[in-house]
Design an enzyme around this catalytic site. Structure first.
Site: not given
Length: 191
Positions: A72-73
């Protein structure tokens, strides 16, 4: 509970302690393998395109045989401007002044990758801050919490005092939208 095929292990492609805590709270056993990728934004890339691309690149960078990777970011966007992690306390204070007495968007791109399937999505949450006085900003900078967080704040910590309203997923603001992540993990694990 999510069931994985025999011999398949779950990997979190992130060093974020907040993402680790969210997955652990969901009862998942996983290994941590942070991705080392270039996180420079591309020209003309929207904030949602940016976080989706980074999550895809992170999951591709750490996948191994018989693994399912969650990567994720997260970024904060205010008036079309992306706020990443502050470079120092002065930068953090400037970010908090930008967020004061207004709404902003928190975008998290999530990619879930197995040997045969790649799924990615972006979740956006709108957060509204109260008006922050210079004293409030100085106090928060002094807690040290702002230093390693996109937008210079962590909603799960002392900055909760700044939040007037959240429209959408609170776990998204923390760094991993759990309802959506778990739903997609079930799909990938079953494939």
């Amino acid at each position: 509970m999510i069931r994985f095929h025999h011999g398949v292990s779950l990997v979190l492609g992130s060093a974020s302690p907040r993402r680790q805590e969210l997955l652990a709270r969901a009862g998942l056993e996983f290994r941590v393998r942070p991705a080392d990728i270039d996180e420079t934004p591309h020209d003309y890339e929207t904030p949602t395109e940016y976080v989706r691309r980074l999550s895809l690149e992170k999951s591709a960078a750490v996948i191994g045989a018989n693994e399912i990777v969650v990567a994720a970011d997260t970024t904060v966007e205010v008036n079309g401007r992306v706020l990443e992690k502050p470079v120092d306390d002065v930068d953090a204070a400037a970010m908090l002044r930008m967020l004061s007495d207004r709404d902003h968007h928190v975008h998290t791109g999530v990619s879930i990758r197995s040997d045969s399937v790649v799924q990615s999505f972006v979740v956006t949450t709108t957060v509204v801050f109260v008006e922050l006085t210079p004293q409030m900003i100085e106090w928060y900078i002094g807690t040290g919490e702002a230093r390693d967080k996109a937008g210079a704040y962590g909603i799960q910590g002392a900055a909760a005092a700044f939040v007037e309203r959240v429209d959408g997923s609170v776990t998204n603001v923390i760094g991993l939208p759990m309802a959506e992540t778990l739903a997609m993990l079930r799909v990938v694990a079953g494939s």
